[in-house]
Write an enzyme that holds these catalytic residues in place. Structure first.
Site, PDB file in Angstrom:
ATOM      1  CD  GLU A  47      -2.315   1.252   2.904  1.00  0.00           C
ATOM      2  OE1 GLU A  47      -3.383   1.859   3.052  1.00  0.00           O
ATOM      3  OE2 GLU A  47      -1.736   0.641   3.834  1.00  0.00           O
ATOM      4  CG  ASN A 110      -4.830   3.852   0.235  1.00  0.00           C
ATOM      5  OD1 ASN A 110      -4.139   3.253  -0.574  1.00  0.00           O
ATOM      6  ND2 ASN A 110      -4.597   3.806   1.541  1.00  0.00           N
ATOM      7  CE  LYS A 127      -7.212   1.125   3.742  1.00  0.00           C
ATOM      8  NZ  LYS A 127      -5.970   1.572   4.411  1.00  0.00           N
ATOM      9  CD  GLU A 146      -5.534   4.688   5.644  1.00  0.00           C
ATOM     10  OE1 GLU A 146      -6.053   4.337   4.568  1.00  0.00           O
ATOM     11  OE2 GLU A 146      -5.017   3.890   6.453  1.00  0.00           O
ATOM     12  CB  CYS A 172      -4.146  -1.433   4.496  1.00  0.00           C
ATOM     13  SG  CYS A 172      -3.405  -1.231   6.143  1.00  0.00           S
ATOM     14  CG  ASN A 197       2.086   1.526   4.442  1.00  0.00           C
ATOM     15  OD1 ASN A 197       2.928   2.408   4.397  1.00  0.00           O
ATOM     16  ND2 ASN A 197       1.831   0.754   3.404  1.00  0.00           N
TER      17      ASN A 197
END
Length: 328
Positions: A47, A110, A127, A146, A172, A197
Protein backbone atom coordinates in the site's frame (compact mmCIF):
# COMPACT_ATOMS: atom_id res chain seq x y z
CA UNK A 1 -3.02 -30.07 -15.28
CA UNK A 2 -2.21 -27.53 -12.56
CA UNK A 3 -2.50 -23.83 -13.31
CA UNK A 4 0.63 -22.37 -11.74
CA UNK A 5 1.05 -18.66 -11.16
CA UNK A 6 4.49 -17.74 -9.84
CA UNK A 7 4.01 -14.81 -7.48
CA UNK A 8 6.51 -12.60 -5.68
CA UNK A 9 5.64 -10.45 -2.66
CA UNK A 10 7.92 -7.40 -2.59
CA UNK A 11 8.08 -6.16 0.98
CA UNK A 12 9.44 -2.65 1.44
CA UNK A 13 11.42 -1.36 4.38
CA UNK A 14 10.88 2.18 5.67
CA UNK A 15 10.51 5.05 3.23
CA UNK A 16 11.67 8.36 4.66
CA UNK A 17 9.72 11.58 4.30
CA UNK A 18 12.51 13.06 2.20
CA UNK A 19 12.98 10.05 -0.09
CA UNK A 20 12.24 10.98 -3.70
CA UNK A 21 10.09 9.03 -6.14
CA UNK A 22 13.13 8.08 -8.26
CA UNK A 23 14.87 6.72 -5.16
CA UNK A 24 11.87 4.57 -4.30
CA UNK A 25 11.38 3.44 -7.88
CA UNK A 26 15.00 2.24 -7.94
CA UNK A 27 14.18 -0.02 -4.98
CA UNK A 28 11.07 -1.32 -6.74
CA UNK A 29 13.04 -2.07 -9.88
CA UNK A 30 15.57 -4.03 -7.79
CA UNK A 31 12.65 -6.12 -6.56
CA UNK A 32 11.48 -6.69 -10.14
CA UNK A 33 14.89 -7.93 -11.21
CA UNK A 34 15.14 -10.30 -8.26
CA UNK A 35 11.60 -11.53 -8.95
CA UNK A 36 12.52 -12.26 -12.55
CA UNK A 37 15.60 -14.13 -11.43
CA UNK A 38 13.37 -16.28 -9.23
CA UNK A 39 10.90 -17.05 -12.00
CA UNK A 40 8.01 -14.82 -10.91
CA UNK A 41 5.26 -13.67 -13.27
CA UNK A 42 3.45 -11.26 -10.92
CA UNK A 43 5.02 -8.97 -8.30
CA UNK A 44 2.92 -7.47 -5.52
CA UNK A 45 4.01 -4.21 -3.86
CA UNK A 46 2.62 -2.65 -0.65
CA UNK A 47 0.00 0.00 0.00
CA UNK A 48 1.17 3.58 -0.72
CA UNK A 49 4.38 2.13 -2.10
CA UNK A 50 5.85 5.35 -3.46
CA UNK A 51 5.95 7.47 -0.30
CA UNK A 52 6.17 7.36 3.43
CA UNK A 53 2.83 6.75 5.17
CA UNK A 54 1.82 10.40 5.23
CA UNK A 55 -1.59 10.00 7.02
CA UNK A 56 0.44 9.86 10.25
CA UNK A 57 0.78 13.65 10.06
CA UNK A 58 -1.70 16.53 10.28
CA UNK A 59 -0.94 18.42 7.04
CA UNK A 60 -2.55 21.82 6.58
CA UNK A 61 -0.71 23.11 3.53
CA UNK A 62 -2.49 21.94 0.38
CA UNK A 63 0.65 21.81 -1.76
CA UNK A 64 2.45 19.72 0.84
CA UNK A 65 -0.44 17.25 0.94
CA UNK A 66 -0.68 17.10 -2.86
CA UNK A 67 3.00 16.17 -3.10
CA UNK A 68 2.22 12.67 -1.81
CA UNK A 69 -0.30 11.91 -4.58
CA UNK A 70 0.00 10.77 -8.18
CA UNK A 71 -2.04 12.66 -10.76
CA UNK A 72 -1.20 10.15 -13.49
CA UNK A 73 -0.01 6.57 -13.56
CA UNK A 74 2.46 6.07 -14.94
CA UNK A 75 3.89 9.56 -14.66
CA UNK A 76 7.37 10.77 -15.55
CA UNK A 77 8.87 9.49 -12.28
CA UNK A 78 7.12 6.11 -12.30
CA UNK A 79 7.47 5.37 -16.02
CA UNK A 80 10.83 3.60 -15.47
CA UNK A 81 9.08 1.01 -13.28
CA UNK A 82 6.59 0.22 -16.04
CA UNK A 83 9.29 0.09 -18.67
CA UNK A 84 11.48 -2.27 -16.66
CA UNK A 85 8.56 -4.54 -15.84
CA UNK A 86 7.65 -4.72 -19.52
CA UNK A 87 11.27 -5.42 -20.47
CA UNK A 88 11.35 -8.26 -17.94
CA UNK A 89 7.93 -9.56 -18.94
CA UNK A 90 6.51 -9.12 -15.43
CA UNK A 91 3.13 -7.99 -14.21
CA UNK A 92 2.74 -6.15 -10.92
CA UNK A 93 0.30 -4.70 -8.41
CA UNK A 94 1.18 -1.25 -7.10
CA UNK A 95 -0.41 0.77 -4.31
CA UNK A 96 -0.28 4.58 -4.36
CA UNK A 97 -2.16 7.76 -3.43
CA UNK A 98 -4.31 8.92 -6.35
CA UNK A 99 -5.37 12.53 -6.96
CA UNK A 100 -8.11 13.31 -9.47
CA UNK A 101 -9.08 16.81 -10.57
CA UNK A 102 -12.68 17.24 -11.66
CA UNK A 103 -12.91 20.92 -12.49
CA UNK A 104 -12.16 22.78 -9.26
CA UNK A 105 -12.75 19.67 -7.17
CA UNK A 106 -9.99 17.40 -5.96
CA UNK A 107 -10.73 13.74 -5.26
CA UNK A 108 -8.27 11.61 -3.34
CA UNK A 109 -8.14 7.82 -3.14
CA UNK A 110 -5.91 5.13 -1.66
CA UNK A 111 -5.49 3.11 -4.84
CA UNK A 112 -3.96 -0.07 -6.23
CA UNK A 113 -3.56 -1.05 -9.86
CA UNK A 114 -2.94 -4.37 -11.57
CA UNK A 115 -0.54 -4.14 -14.52
CA UNK A 116 0.05 -6.88 -17.06
CA UNK A 117 3.37 -8.03 -18.51
CA UNK A 118 3.00 -5.55 -21.38
CA UNK A 119 2.86 -2.59 -19.01
CA UNK A 120 -0.89 -2.08 -19.46
CA UNK A 121 -3.11 -1.31 -16.46
CA UNK A 122 -5.82 -3.97 -16.49
CA UNK A 123 -7.43 -3.39 -13.11
CA UNK A 124 -7.89 -0.69 -10.49
CA UNK A 125 -9.10 -0.77 -6.90
CA UNK A 126 -9.74 2.09 -4.45
CA UNK A 127 -9.65 1.33 -0.74
CA UNK A 128 -13.09 0.97 0.79
CA UNK A 129 -12.53 0.29 4.51
CA UNK A 130 -10.74 3.49 5.57
CA UNK A 131 -9.49 3.30 9.17
CA UNK A 132 -8.52 6.09 11.52
CA UNK A 133 -10.10 9.51 11.94
CA UNK A 134 -10.74 12.78 10.10
CA UNK A 135 -9.89 15.47 12.67
CA UNK A 136 -6.67 16.36 14.45
CA UNK A 137 -6.24 14.31 17.63
CA UNK A 138 -3.14 15.75 19.36
CA UNK A 139 -3.23 13.16 22.16
CA UNK A 140 -2.04 10.50 19.72
CA UNK A 141 1.64 9.67 19.35
CA UNK A 142 0.95 9.91 15.61
CA UNK A 143 -2.14 10.54 13.54
CA UNK A 144 -4.05 8.12 11.31
CA UNK A 145 -5.90 10.49 8.99
CA UNK A 146 -7.02 8.22 6.16
CA UNK A 147 -10.61 9.36 6.66
CA UNK A 148 -9.41 12.92 6.02
CA UNK A 149 -7.00 12.36 3.16
CA UNK A 150 -8.98 9.80 1.16
CA UNK A 151 -12.52 9.20 -0.06
CA UNK A 152 -14.14 5.82 0.35
CA UNK A 153 -13.36 3.78 -2.74
CA UNK A 154 -15.97 3.84 -5.50
CA UNK A 155 -14.98 0.89 -7.68
CA UNK A 156 -16.19 -2.00 -5.53
CA UNK A 157 -14.44 -5.32 -5.00
CA UNK A 158 -13.94 -6.36 -8.61
CA UNK A 159 -12.23 -9.50 -9.84
CA UNK A 160 -10.11 -9.47 -13.00
CA UNK A 161 -9.38 -12.22 -15.51
CA UNK A 162 -5.61 -11.98 -15.59
CA UNK A 163 -2.41 -14.03 -15.32
CA UNK A 164 -4.33 -17.20 -16.16
CA UNK A 165 -6.73 -16.84 -13.24
CA UNK A 166 -9.21 -14.62 -11.43
CA UNK A 167 -7.37 -11.93 -9.47
CA UNK A 168 -8.84 -9.52 -6.90
CA UNK A 169 -7.34 -6.60 -5.01
CA UNK A 170 -7.87 -4.92 -1.67
CA UNK A 171 -5.78 -2.68 0.58
CA UNK A 172 -4.63 -2.86 4.22
CA UNK A 173 -7.63 -2.48 6.55
CA UNK A 174 -9.84 -4.20 3.95
CA UNK A 175 -8.09 -7.45 4.84
CA UNK A 176 -9.66 -7.46 8.30
CA UNK A 177 -13.24 -7.46 7.01
CA UNK A 178 -14.76 -10.80 5.92
CA UNK A 179 -17.07 -9.01 3.50
CA UNK A 180 -14.02 -8.02 1.44
CA UNK A 181 -13.09 -11.60 0.66
CA UNK A 182 -16.67 -12.84 0.39
CA UNK A 183 -17.68 -10.34 -2.31
CA UNK A 184 -14.67 -11.44 -4.35
CA UNK A 185 -15.28 -15.07 -3.41
CA UNK A 186 -18.75 -14.80 -4.91
CA UNK A 187 -17.02 -13.89 -8.17
CA UNK A 188 -14.84 -17.00 -8.02
CA UNK A 189 -11.65 -15.18 -7.03
CA UNK A 190 -8.54 -17.38 -7.10
CA UNK A 191 -5.97 -14.94 -5.76
CA UNK A 192 -6.35 -11.78 -3.68
CA UNK A 193 -3.37 -9.41 -3.71
CA UNK A 194 -3.03 -6.65 -1.16
CA UNK A 195 -0.56 -4.28 0.44
CA UNK A 196 -0.57 -2.72 3.89
CA UNK A 197 1.14 -0.15 6.14
CA UNK A 198 0.26 -1.24 9.67
CA UNK A 199 1.79 0.37 12.77
CA UNK A 200 2.63 -1.87 15.69
CA UNK A 201 1.05 0.64 18.08
CA UNK A 202 -2.66 1.42 17.88
CA UNK A 203 -3.23 4.51 20.05
CA UNK A 204 -6.93 3.87 20.86
CA UNK A 205 -6.29 0.23 21.88
CA UNK A 206 -2.66 -0.14 23.01
CA UNK A 207 -3.52 -3.41 24.74
CA UNK A 208 -3.67 -4.98 21.27
CA UNK A 209 -0.18 -3.88 20.21
CA UNK A 210 1.34 -7.25 21.03
CA UNK A 211 -1.19 -8.93 18.76
CA UNK A 212 -0.60 -6.83 15.63
CA UNK A 213 1.36 -9.53 13.81
CA UNK A 214 -1.07 -12.24 14.89
CA UNK A 215 -4.12 -10.30 13.74
CA UNK A 216 -2.50 -9.74 10.34
CA UNK A 217 -1.86 -13.45 9.82
CA UNK A 218 -5.28 -14.41 11.16
CA UNK A 219 -7.04 -12.09 8.72
CA UNK A 220 -5.09 -13.31 5.69
CA UNK A 221 -5.46 -16.99 6.54
CA UNK A 222 -9.18 -16.79 7.34
CA UNK A 223 -9.93 -14.91 4.11
CA UNK A 224 -8.02 -17.50 2.10
CA UNK A 225 -9.59 -20.58 3.68
CA UNK A 226 -13.18 -19.34 3.81
CA UNK A 227 -13.13 -18.44 0.12
CA UNK A 228 -10.85 -21.11 -1.31
CA UNK A 229 -8.38 -18.53 -2.62
CA UNK A 230 -4.72 -17.61 -2.48
CA UNK A 231 -3.99 -14.40 -0.55
CA UNK A 232 -0.79 -12.40 -0.98
CA UNK A 233 -0.28 -9.81 1.77
CA UNK A 234 2.66 -7.40 1.43
CA UNK A 235 3.94 -4.96 4.05
CA UNK A 236 5.79 -1.70 4.14
CA UNK A 237 7.62 -2.43 7.37
CA UNK A 238 10.21 -1.28 9.86
CA UNK A 239 10.70 1.93 11.78
CA UNK A 240 9.41 4.60 9.41
CA UNK A 241 9.81 8.19 10.61
CA UNK A 242 9.80 7.02 14.23
CA UNK A 243 6.75 4.77 13.85
CA UNK A 244 7.41 1.00 13.97
CA UNK A 245 5.44 -0.86 11.27
CA UNK A 246 4.75 -4.59 11.25
CA UNK A 247 6.22 -6.84 8.59
CA UNK A 248 4.56 -10.20 8.24
CA UNK A 249 4.54 -10.28 4.44
CA UNK A 250 3.23 -13.70 3.44
CA UNK A 251 1.64 -15.83 0.76
CA UNK A 252 -1.30 -17.91 2.01
CA UNK A 253 -2.76 -20.96 0.27
CA UNK A 254 -6.49 -21.73 -0.03
CA UNK A 255 -5.96 -24.19 2.84
CA UNK A 256 -5.27 -21.23 5.13
CA UNK A 257 -1.61 -22.24 5.41
CA UNK A 258 1.17 -19.71 4.96
CA UNK A 259 3.52 -21.13 2.34
CA UNK A 260 6.08 -18.29 2.25
CA UNK A 261 6.82 -15.46 4.67
CA UNK A 262 9.29 -12.63 5.10
CA UNK A 263 11.75 -12.80 8.00
CA UNK A 264 12.92 -9.17 8.07
CA UNK A 265 11.35 -5.72 8.31
CA UNK A 266 13.29 -4.36 5.34
CA UNK A 267 13.25 -4.69 1.57
CA UNK A 268 12.72 -8.42 1.08
CA UNK A 269 11.28 -10.51 -1.71
CA UNK A 270 9.50 -13.81 -1.10
CA UNK A 271 8.00 -16.02 -3.80
CA UNK A 272 5.80 -19.07 -4.29
CA UNK A 273 4.47 -21.18 -7.12
CA UNK A 274 0.70 -21.01 -6.63
CA UNK A 275 -1.58 -23.64 -8.13
CA UNK A 276 -4.76 -21.69 -8.83
CA UNK A 277 -6.70 -24.96 -8.92
CA UNK A 278 -5.82 -25.65 -5.28
CA UNK A 279 -8.88 -23.67 -4.22
CA UNK A 280 -11.27 -25.81 -6.26
CA UNK A 281 -11.94 -28.51 -3.61
CA UNK A 282 -12.80 -25.81 -1.07
CA UNK A 283 -15.13 -24.09 -3.54
CA UNK A 284 -16.74 -27.37 -4.58
CA UNK A 285 -17.32 -28.83 -1.12
CA UNK A 286 -17.04 -27.09 2.28
CA UNK A 287 -17.54 -23.63 0.78
CA UNK A 288 -19.83 -24.54 -2.10
CA UNK A 289 -21.70 -21.24 -2.00
CA UNK A 290 -24.57 -22.25 -4.30
CA UNK A 291 -25.29 -25.32 -2.20
CA UNK A 292 -24.67 -24.09 1.34
CA UNK A 293 -25.08 -20.31 1.58
CA UNK A 294 -28.42 -19.03 2.93
CA UNK A 295 -28.53 -15.33 1.99
CA UNK A 296 -32.18 -15.00 3.08
CA UNK A 297 -30.82 -15.16 6.61
CA UNK A 298 -28.07 -12.59 6.11
CA UNK A 299 -30.32 -9.54 5.96
CA UNK A 300 -28.38 -7.69 8.64
CA UNK A 301 -25.23 -7.75 6.54
CA UNK A 302 -26.52 -5.09 4.17
CA UNK A 303 -29.52 -3.67 6.05
CA UNK A 304 -27.49 -1.95 8.75
CA UNK A 305 -24.04 -0.42 9.02
CA UNK A 306 -23.63 -0.50 12.80
CA UNK A 307 -24.67 -3.05 15.38
CA UNK A 308 -28.35 -3.19 16.40
CA UNK A 309 -30.18 -4.71 19.34
CA UNK A 310 -31.26 -8.36 19.15
CA UNK A 311 -34.87 -7.23 18.85
CA UNK A 312 -34.05 -4.93 15.94
CA UNK A 313 -32.02 -7.71 14.34
CA UNK A 314 -34.90 -10.13 14.61
CA UNK A 315 -37.24 -7.63 12.95
CA UNK A 316 -34.84 -6.94 10.09
CA UNK A 317 -34.27 -10.64 9.45
CA UNK A 318 -37.99 -11.42 9.63
CA UNK A 319 -38.75 -8.69 7.09
CA UNK A 320 -36.10 -10.06 4.75
CA UNK A 321 -37.50 -13.59 4.99
CA UNK A 322 -41.06 -12.33 4.46
CA UNK A 323 -40.17 -10.62 1.22
CA UNK A 324 -38.16 -13.62 0.12
CA UNK A 325 -35.41 -11.31 -0.99
CA UNK A 326 -31.95 -12.84 -0.92
CA UNK A 327 -29.68 -10.32 0.72
CA UNK A 328 -26.08 -10.99 1.68
Amino acid sequence: MARILNVAAAQMGPIAKDDTRPQVVERLIAHLREAKRRGAELVVFPELTLTTFFPRWWIEEEAALDSYYETEMPGPQTQPLFEEAKRLGLGFCLGYAELLREGARKRRFNTAILVDAEGKTIGKYRKIHLPGHAEHEPWRAFQHLEKRYFETGDLGFRVFDAFGGLIGMCICNDRRWPETYRVMGLQGVEMVVLGYNTPVHNPPTPEQDGLSWRHNTLSLQAGAYQNGTWVVGVAKAGNEEGVPMIGGTQIVAPSGETVASAVTEGDELIAASCDLDMGRPYKDHIFNFARHREPDHYGLITATKGAVTPAQGEAIEAAARKTGKAVG
